[in-house]
Design an enzyme around this catalytic site. Structure first.
Site, PDB file in Angstrom:
ATOM      1  N   ASP A  13       0.826  -1.205   0.000  1.00 62.98           N
ATOM      2  CA  ASP A  13       0.000   0.000   0.000  1.00 62.98           C
ATOM      3  C   ASP A  13       0.860   1.256   0.000  1.00 62.98           C
ATOM      4  O   ASP A  13       1.897   1.310   0.677  1.00 62.98           O
ATOM      5  CB  ASP A  13      -0.915   0.032   1.229  1.00 62.98           C
ATOM      6  CG  ASP A  13      -1.871  -1.150   1.269  1.00 62.98           C
ATOM      7  OD1 ASP A  13      -2.001  -1.837   0.224  1.00 62.98           O
ATOM      8  OD2 ASP A  13      -2.484  -1.385   2.321  1.00 62.98           O
TER       9      ASP A  13
ATOM     10  N   LYS B 106      -5.706  12.755  11.518  1.00 65.30           N
ATOM     11  CA  LYS B 106      -5.541  11.833  10.391  1.00 65.30           C
ATOM     12  C   LYS B 106      -6.511  12.100   9.260  1.00 65.30           C
ATOM     13  O   LYS B 106      -6.115  12.183   8.095  1.00 65.30           O
ATOM     14  CB  LYS B 106      -5.684  10.379  10.872  1.00 65.30           C
ATOM     15  CG  LYS B 106      -5.499   9.365   9.745  1.00 65.30           C
ATOM     16  CD  LYS B 106      -5.576   7.928  10.228  1.00 65.30           C
ATOM     17  CE  LYS B 106      -5.407   6.962   9.051  1.00 65.30           C
ATOM     18  NZ  LYS B 106      -5.459   5.534   9.488  1.00 65.30           N
TER      19      LYS B 106
ATOM     20  N   ASP C 109      -4.488   2.574  -4.740  1.00 68.30           N
ATOM     21  CA  ASP C 109      -3.098   2.714  -4.298  1.00 68.30           C
ATOM     22  C   ASP C 109      -2.652   1.500  -3.487  1.00 68.30           C
ATOM     23  O   ASP C 109      -1.709   1.590  -2.697  1.00 68.30           O
ATOM     24  CB  ASP C 109      -2.915   3.996  -3.474  1.00 68.30           C
ATOM     25  CG  ASP C 109      -3.727   3.986  -2.177  1.00 68.30           C
ATOM     26  OD1 ASP C 109      -4.659   3.164  -2.064  1.00 68.30           O
ATOM     27  OD2 ASP C 109      -3.426   4.798  -1.286  1.00 68.30           O
TER      28      ASP C 109
END
Length: 593
Positions: free
Chosen positions: A289, A364, A526
């Site tokens: 990832d 985040k 991704d």
């Protein structure tokens, strides 16, 4: 539960929407993929300009896109029967484990026998809350039933395929909507590669790393060797999870992705119990990832050294954590603000209240969405939700003020660390705003030759009068969205869409190269997947393709295309860029990990 989804399969005559034989090779806009039903290479959702742009593009220009989609569509999958049987046991016993919804509804509260308005108001509020929760549970139960119905139907098949097509930005998706590897942890845990490959010398190590990557508590932020050590220290728990998944200690339930973790626990247990683990055939997809991938693309576009270091484009002993980095900057700013004079700096009390609340989780979501153009209002609401979850600040007005201050500080910290990304985002937005003044959509061509047209137009109404009623039909107009309040304006939507078209190009370039190298490949934007034994090869390839992609003058080509399409308009000069050497990505162990 019988289910008719999309397609009659040639080999069995049953209808699933997944193909039991090789998909048809893509040859044109609407020629390929499924055997009987027509399927377009792009999901245009009725946007005529986008559809016509792809149709007018010469086939030779789209051959790389067609090839990549064919490769993704010919990856062969099968159902992991052991994981499916465990899911069925949990589901049949009422759910409530590993993220599965409770199969029973909440009981509605009994109406109080009183005239007290306050008590009746609380009862009404609780009744609405219970009704809302039960509606959400019903929706989730239907979704799970669909996924499990497909899995049960397909579990005896030796292999099946998921034809892919693109969204308007060039990101690839399986056409089948229910059980696919882009889905939830449940879907990913149930699916595995139909082809097994021997683990070899490196595969066993990557299986161990994969266990750690799927776990909770920041284990995936450790060095690769520390992740191997984590798994080896928990081998007893892994064996217990494989042997007694529901009767034992249930260690696998502590994972962030429990069903995927269980699948790897079973696979690793079987491998370690064989006389020669290196020859054990593994079917489990192992993921690599990206690290906050959108910011990785911006750092490469801007040749930004500071940004590149924050998102693992450079070599390091352990992965850099951009969220922790931003949290540290936010904390430094708040500590300085907390020392200021309250009469001069009115946010002092917010800074003092938040100093002990700042951590990775608080910032985040804002950092993740910054690459997609999150606004101050959006950042404020995100942080407000985090503070409410903690319950540390009880007063609503105090939470609002603290959220406003924290959002302002977080965006400032982001601007400091990713100055180049911010300048490129601003440049892209300014170009889109200029184009929108001509009532034209933003158009560009991806590095793989795919034309993209932003599909954001004002929606009009068309009234149809009948003898019974007047129907109001929504229809797209020729007017482009230019300001907030009517949908995503061009200047807000173009930067994230452009970056998505670049990450889609990177994934497709990697898919083609992996196929040529003889690897099985699957991609989820991704996140790139292959067999454990081939992770090292895929890791090298995806780095090489990233360097190749950004070795081309992407922003220069974009500006040139704008100037050619709108010769009467004046576009801003390209933003300044740094001197980061892209070749450093080739040696970065945590670029994708």
């Amino acid at each position: 539960m019988d289910i008719n989804i999309i397609l009659i399969c040639r080999s069995s005559g049953r209808r699933y929407g997944v193909i039991e034989c090789d998909p048809v090779v893509l040859k044109d806009y609407d020629k390929g993929a499924y055997l009987f039903l027509p399927s377009a290479v792009m999901r245009t959702h009725g946007v005529k300009q986008q559809r016509e742009a792809v149709k007018r593009t010469p086939q030779e220009q789209l051959m790389s896109v067609f090839e990549a989609l064919d490769i993704l569509g010919t990856t062969r999958w099968r159902v992991n029967k052991r994981v499916l049987s465990i899911v069925d046991r949990i589901w049949n016993s009422g759910g409530r484990l590993a993220g599965l919804v409770d199969r029973s509804d909440l009981c509605s509260p009994t109406k109080p026998e009183t005239d007290d308005e306050l008590l009746l108001k609380k009862w009404k509020w609780k009744t609405r809350s219970v009704k809302k929760e039960n509606m959400e549970r019903h929706s989730q139960r239907c979704d799970i039933e669909l996924k499990l119905a497909v899995a049960r139907k397909m579990k005896e098949e030796e292999g099946f395929y998921y034809p892919h097509n693109l969204d308007f930005r060039g990101r690839a998706y399986p056409m089948h909507p229910y059980l696919n590897h882009l889905g939830s942890d449940l879907c990913r845990g149930i699916l595995e590669f139909a082809e097994g490959r021997p683990l070899g010398d490196s595969g066993l190590r990557w299986l161990k790393i994969h266990v750690a990557n799927l776990f909770a508590g920041g284990v995936d932020k450790l060095s690769l060797e520390a992740r191997v050590a984590f798994t080896e220290n928990h081998l007893d728990d892994i064996f217990d999870s494989a042997d007694r998944p529901l009767e034992g200690r249930r260690w696998w339930l502590n994972a962030e992705d429990p069903f995927q973790c269980l699948a790897v626990c079973i696979n690793l247990t079987e491998a370690l119990r064989t006389p020669s683990p290196e020859t054990f055939l593994s079917h489990v997809p192992v993921h690599q990832d990206g690290s906050c991938n959108g910011l990785q693309h911006y750092a490469a576009l801007g040749r930004d050294k500071l940004g590149a270091a924050a998102v693992n484009l450079v070599t390091g002993e352990k992965p850099a954590d951009v969220y922790s980095g931003i949290a540290a900057r936010v904390l430094d700013i708040m500590r300085r603000d907390a020392q200021k004079d309250p009469e001069v700096f009115p946010d002092v009390h917010h800074a003092r209240a938040l100093v002990n609340q700042v951590n990775r989780k608080l910032v985040k979501q804002t950092v993740m969405t910054s690459v997609y153009g999150v606004t101050y209002i959006g950042a404020r609401d995100q942080i407000k939700r985090r503070l409410k979850e903690r319950g540390a600040i009880l007063d609503d007005s105090e939470i609002f003020g603290a959220s406003c201050y924290a959002a302002k500080v977080t965006l400032a910290a982001l601007g400091e660390m990713f100055e180049a990304a911010r300048s490129i985002m601003s440049w892209l937005g300014d170009c889109a705003k200029i184009i929108a003044t001509q009532n034209q959509p933003v158009r560009w061509t991806t590095p793989l030759g795919l034309p993209v047209v932003q599909p954001y137009h004002r929606v009009g109404r068309h009234l149809v009068k009948t003898s019974l009623q007047i129907l109001a039909l929504r229809r797209e107009t020729d007017k482009t969205l230019t300001r907030a309040g009517h949908g995503p304006p061009a200047e807000d939507s173009f930067p994230p869409n452009f970056v998505h078209s670049l990450d889609g190009s990177h994934m497709m370039m990697t898919a083609v190269a992996c196929k040529k190298a003889g690897l099985t490949f699957a991609g989820v934007h991704d996140s790139y997947w292959t067999h454990a034994c081939d992770v090292d090869v895929m890791s090298r390839i995806l780095r090489e393709k990233f360097v190749e992609l950004y070795g081309t003058p992407i922003l220069e080509n974009l500006l040139e295309s704008f100037e050619q399409s709108f010769p009467s308009l004046s576009f801003p000069s390209l933003p300044d860029r740094g001197d980061f050497d892209l070749k450093e990505v080739l040696d970065s162990p945590y670029f994708f990990n």
